[in-house]
Scaffold this motif. Structure first.
Motif, PDB file in Angstrom:
ATOM      1  N   LEU A  41       0.799  -1.232   0.000  1.00  0.00           N
ATOM      2  CA  LEU A  41       0.000   0.000   0.000  1.00  0.00           C
ATOM      3  C   LEU A  41       0.830   1.280   0.000  1.00  0.00           C
ATOM      4  O   LEU A  41       0.497   2.226  -0.731  1.00  0.00           O
ATOM      5  N   PRO A  42       1.910   1.390   0.795  1.00  0.00           N
ATOM      6  CA  PRO A  42       2.667   2.651   0.759  1.00  0.00           C
ATOM      7  C   PRO A  42       3.196   3.021  -0.621  1.00  0.00           C
ATOM      8  O   PRO A  42       3.277   4.208  -0.952  1.00  0.00           O
ATOM      9  N   VAL A  43       3.545   2.019  -1.438  1.00  0.00           N
ATOM     10  CA  VAL A  43       4.050   2.327  -2.782  1.00  0.00           C
ATOM     11  C   VAL A  43       2.922   2.339  -3.809  1.00  0.00           C
ATOM     12  O   VAL A  43       2.978   3.084  -4.794  1.00  0.00           O
ATOM     13  N   LEU A  44       1.903   1.533  -3.577  1.00  0.00           N
ATOM     14  CA  LEU A  44       0.786   1.499  -4.522  1.00  0.00           C
ATOM     15  C   LEU A  44      -0.021   2.786  -4.481  1.00  0.00           C
ATOM     16  O   LEU A  44      -0.609   3.198  -5.491  1.00  0.00           O
ATOM     17  N   GLU A  45      -0.069   3.455  -3.325  1.00  0.00           N
ATOM     18  CA  GLU A  45      -0.923   4.628  -3.181  1.00  0.00           C
ATOM     19  C   GLU A  45      -0.226   5.939  -3.546  1.00  0.00           C
ATOM     20  O   GLU A  45      -0.765   7.010  -3.284  1.00  0.00           O
ATOM     21  N   LEU A  46       0.930   5.893  -4.174  1.00  0.00           N
ATOM     22  CA  LEU A  46       1.610   7.137  -4.541  1.00  0.00           C
ATOM     23  C   LEU A  46       0.751   8.030  -5.436  1.00  0.00           C
ATOM     24  O   LEU A  46       0.727   9.253  -5.238  1.00  0.00           O
ATOM     25  N   PRO A  47       0.021   7.479  -6.417  1.00  0.00           N
ATOM     26  CA  PRO A  47      -0.892   8.360  -7.180  1.00  0.00           C
ATOM     27  C   PRO A  47      -1.953   9.010  -6.291  1.00  0.00           C
ATOM     28  O   PRO A  47      -2.304  10.178  -6.486  1.00  0.00           O
ATOM     29  N   ARG A  48      -2.460   8.274  -5.300  1.00  0.00           N
ATOM     30  CA  ARG A  48      -3.457   8.855  -4.406  1.00  0.00           C
ATOM     31  C   ARG A  48      -2.856   9.969  -3.561  1.00  0.00           C
ATOM     32  O   ARG A  48      -3.530  10.954  -3.234  1.00  0.00           O
ATOM     33  N   GLN A  49      -1.588   9.849  -3.210  1.00  0.00           N
ATOM     34  CA  GLN A  49      -0.937  10.899  -2.437  1.00  0.00           C
ATOM     35  C   GLN A  49      -0.834  12.206  -3.218  1.00  0.00           C
ATOM     36  O   GLN A  49      -0.733  13.274  -2.630  1.00  0.00           O
ATOM     37  N   LEU A  50      -0.894  12.100  -4.552  1.00  0.00           N
ATOM     38  CA  LEU A  50      -0.893  13.314  -5.372  1.00  0.00           C
ATOM     39  C   LEU A  50      -2.132  14.153  -5.077  1.00  0.00           C
ATOM     40  O   LEU A  50      -2.086  15.387  -5.176  1.00  0.00           O
ATOM     41  N   LEU A  51      -3.231  13.512  -4.706  1.00  0.00           N
ATOM     42  CA  LEU A  51      -4.438  14.253  -4.334  1.00  0.00           C
ATOM     43  C   LEU A  51      -4.181  15.136  -3.116  1.00  0.00           C
ATOM     44  O   LEU A  51      -4.690  16.255  -3.033  1.00  0.00           O
ATOM     45  N   VAL A  52      -3.394  14.644  -2.172  1.00  0.00           N
ATOM     46  CA  VAL A  52      -3.051  15.432  -0.989  1.00  0.00           C
ATOM     47  C   VAL A  52      -2.148  16.594  -1.378  1.00  0.00           C
ATOM     48  O   VAL A  52      -2.358  17.734  -0.941  1.00  0.00           O
ATOM     49  N   VAL A  53      -1.158  16.310  -2.208  1.00  0.00           N
ATOM     50  CA  VAL A  53      -0.239  17.358  -2.658  1.00  0.00           C
ATOM     51  C   VAL A  53      -0.998  18.456  -3.394  1.00  0.00           C
ATOM     52  O   VAL A  53      -0.737  19.648  -3.210  1.00  0.00           O
ATOM     53  N   ALA A  54      -1.959  18.038  -4.230  1.00  0.00           N
ATOM     54  CA  ALA A  54      -2.736  18.995  -5.026  1.00  0.00           C
ATOM     55  C   ALA A  54      -3.903  19.601  -4.245  1.00  0.00           C
ATOM     56  O   ALA A  54      -4.702  20.350  -4.816  1.00  0.00           O
ATOM     57  N   LYS A  55      -3.999  19.265  -2.959  1.00  0.00           N
ATOM     58  CA  LYS A  55      -5.049  19.780  -2.075  1.00  0.00           C
ATOM     59  C   LYS A  55      -6.448  19.406  -2.562  1.00  0.00           C
ATOM     60  O   LYS A  55      -7.407  20.155  -2.376  1.00  0.00           O
ATOM     61  N   ARG A  56      -6.546  18.232  -3.174  1.00  0.00           N
ATOM     62  CA  ARG A  56      -7.849  17.705  -3.567  1.00  0.00           C
ATOM     63  C   ARG A  56      -8.286  16.689  -2.515  1.00  0.00           C
ATOM     64  O   ARG A  56      -8.457  15.489  -2.788  1.00  0.00           O
ATOM     65  N   THR A  57      -8.432  17.193  -1.309  1.00  0.00           N
ATOM     66  CA  THR A  57      -8.684  16.321  -0.170  1.00  0.00           C
ATOM     67  C   THR A  57     -10.069  15.674  -0.206  1.00  0.00           C
ATOM     68  O   THR A  57     -10.280  14.636   0.415  1.00  0.00           O
ATOM     69  N   ARG A  58     -10.999  16.275  -0.932  1.00  0.00           N
ATOM     70  CA  ARG A  58     -12.336  15.686  -0.996  1.00  0.00           C
ATOM     71  C   ARG A  58     -12.289  14.317  -1.674  1.00  0.00           C
ATOM     72  O   ARG A  58     -12.882  13.353  -1.165  1.00  0.00           O
ATOM     73  N   ALA A  59     -11.597  14.221  -2.790  1.00  0.00           N
ATOM     74  CA  ALA A  59     -11.486  12.942  -3.487  1.00  0.00           C
ATOM     75  C   ALA A  59     -10.734  11.925  -2.632  1.00  0.00           C
ATOM     76  O   ALA A  59     -11.103  10.749  -2.563  1.00  0.00           O
TER      77      ALA A  59
END
Length: 397
Positions: A319-337
Motif C-alpha cells: 500500500l505505501p508504494v501502490l498509493e503514490l498516485p493517491r498521495q498526489l491528491l493530498v499534494v494537489a489539495k484535492r482532499t475531498r477525493a
C-alpha cells in the motif's frame, strides 16, 4: 532491534497474554481523535510560519501545541487512572497494570507528538532519529522482565522505552518555551488541522480500533493476540515499503510545484514510481509468504495460528508504494477525493463485518483480516482512480 525483541518476547509470552494486553490498547486508539488536529496543524504551520519569517506566530503555535499536549495528556492519564485504581481495589493486578500502562503512555505519546512537530533542521532530525534507537535499546533491556514476569513485563516493555525516549527528546528539544493555552490560537489550529487529521484517523487509527474491537467482541482475546503478533511479523516489510514511499513523496510534491501544478505530468511520475516500488516490494512479500510458516513453527510454535493471518497482512506492505498516485491528491489539495476513497473503503469494511453474521456467515479471524486487507486495497485503488481522472487533459474530460 525492537522487531527482534518482539520475536524473543514471542518465545515466552503466548497469544493469550499478548491479546489480554492488546485489549487495553483499543480505547486509547479510539481516543487519538481527541487531539483534534492541533498537532497536524503544528507540524505543517510551524515550518511554514518560520519560512515566512513570522517567528512570533510560529512560536505561538508551538506554545499552544505544548499546552494542548500537556492538558490532553494529563486528562487522559487521569481518565485511565480511574479503572486502574478500581482494579487495584478489586485485587486485579493484571488489569491495574494494563490500565496503568495506558495512563503512562497517554502522557508520553501526546508530548512526543508535540516534540515531533518541532524538530525541523537536519541536525535536529538526527537527534530525533536517535530517540528511536534509544527506545529500541530500552525495549531490549526490559526483555528479561518479560521472560520472568510475563504480562507485567509486556506492560513495562510498552511503557519504559517510551519514557526513556521521551526523556532524551525532552532534554535535546529544539524549543524551550512556556506552554500556553490561548483559545483563539487553538481554534485556529483546530480549524486548519482537524479536516486533515480526520481522514487520516479514519484510515489508520479508527480502522485498526474497529478491527480489534470486532475480534475481541466476536472472537476472544487470544485471537486478538494472534492478530497482534501477525502484525509484528509483517512490520519489517511495511517499514521497507514506507521507506521507499518516503523517497518518492518529496519528489512528487516538488514535481507538482515545478510543473506549474500540472496533474498530468505528476500522475505519470507517480505511476512510474508506484510500479518501481511494487516491483521491489512484491518479491519480498512472496519470500515472506514462503518463509513465515517454517520460521514460526521452528522458533515461535505458540503462534502457528498467526501464519495464515500474517500472510494476508504482508500484502499491506504494497500500500505505501501502490498509493503514490493517491498521495498526489493530498499534494494537489484535492482532499475531498482523497477523503471519499478512504471513507468508502472503511464503510464497505464495516458493512461486511456487520452484515456477514446477519447472512449466516461466520466471522473468523482470517475472514476479518481478509476483509480489512481487501477494503484497504479498494480504498487505495479508488483514490488512484480519482487522481488519474483528475489528471486527464481538459479536452478528454
Amino acid at each position: 532491534i525492537r522487531f527482534l525483541g518482539t520475536l524473543v518476547q514471542g518465545r515466552f509470552v503466548g497469544p493469550e497474554v499478548l491479546g489480554y494486553y492488546a485489549a487495553f490498547t483499543i480505547l486509547p486508539t479510539y481516543l487519538y481523535l481527541l487531539h483534534l488536529g492541533v498537532f497536524t496543524a503544528l507540524s505543517r504551520q510551524y515550518p511554514y510560519w518560520i519560512g515566512q519569517g513570522n517567528r512570533d506566530r510560529a512560536l505561538s503555535y508551538a506554545a499552544n501545541g505544548l499546552g494542548w499536549a500537556r492538558a490532553l495528556g494529563a486528562l487522559q492519564a487521569v481518565g485511565f487512572s480511574v479503572p486502574c485504581l478500581w482494579a487495584v481495589g478489586r485485587g486485579d493486578w493484571m488489569a491495574a497494570a494494563g490500565w496503568g500502562t495506558q495512563s503512562v503512555l497517554s502522557m508520553t505519546d501526546r508530548y512526543m507528538m508535540y516534540l515531533a512537530s518541532t524538530y525541523r533542521s537536519s541536525s535536529e532530525f538526527v537527534v530525533w532519529s536517535k530517540t528511536s534507537v534509544i527506545s529500541a535499546l530500552a525495549s531490549i533491556v526490559v526483555l528479561p522482565v518479560v521472560i520472568v514476569h510475563g504480562f507485567v513485563g509486556v506492560c513495562l516493555r510498552a511503557a519504559v522505552p517510551n519514557v526513556v525516549a521521551l526523556w532524551y527528546a525532552h532534554i535535546r528539544r529544539p524549543l524551550k518555551i512556556k506552554a500556553r493555552v490561548h483559545r483563539p490560537v487553538l481554534l485556529d489550529m483546530i480549524a486548519f488541522g482537524a479536516p486533515l487529521m480526520v481522514v487520516g484517523y479514519v484510515g489508520t487509527f479508527l480502522w485498526d480500533a474497529v478491527t480489534s474491537s470486532f475480534i475481541l467482541a466476536r472472537l476472544d482475546s487470544r485471537q486478538l493476540g494472534v492478530m497482534s503478533f501477525a502484525l509484528t511479523l509483517c512490520m519489517a516489510l511495511v517499514t521497507v515499503a514506507s521507506s521507499i514511499s518516503n523517497v518518492f513523496l518529496p519528489r512528487i510534491a516538488a514535481l507538482y510545484g515545478s510543473s506549474g501544478n500540472n496533474m498530468e505530468v505528476s500522475i505519470r511520475y507517480c505511476l512510474r514510481a508506484s510500479l518501481l516500488g511494487c516491483a521491489v516490494v512484491t518479491p519480498l512479500i512472496l519470500l515472506a509468504w514462503l518463509v513465515l510458516d517454517p520460521f514460526v513453527r521452528l522458533f515461535l510454535p505458540a503462534y502457528v495460528d498467526s501464519v495464515p493471518v500474517a500472510r494476508w497482512l504482508c500484502w499491506l506492505a504494497l500500500l505505501p508504494v501502490l498509493e503514490l498516485p493517491r498521495q498526489l491528491l493530498v499534494v494537489a489539495k484535492r482532499t475531498r477525493a482523497y477523503s471519499i476513497s478512504v471513507l468508502m473503503g472503511f464503510g464497505i469494511f464495516c458493512t461486511v463485518l456487520l452484515g456477514a453474521p446477519a447472512y449466516g456467515q461466520p466471522l473468523t479471524l482470517q475472514a476479518i483480516v481478509v476483509a480489512s486487507v481487501l477494503c484497504k486495497f479498494l480504498a487505495v485503488l479508488l483514490g488512484n482512480a480519482f487522481a488519474w481522472y483528475g489528471a486527464r487533459p481538459v479536452g478528454n474530460a
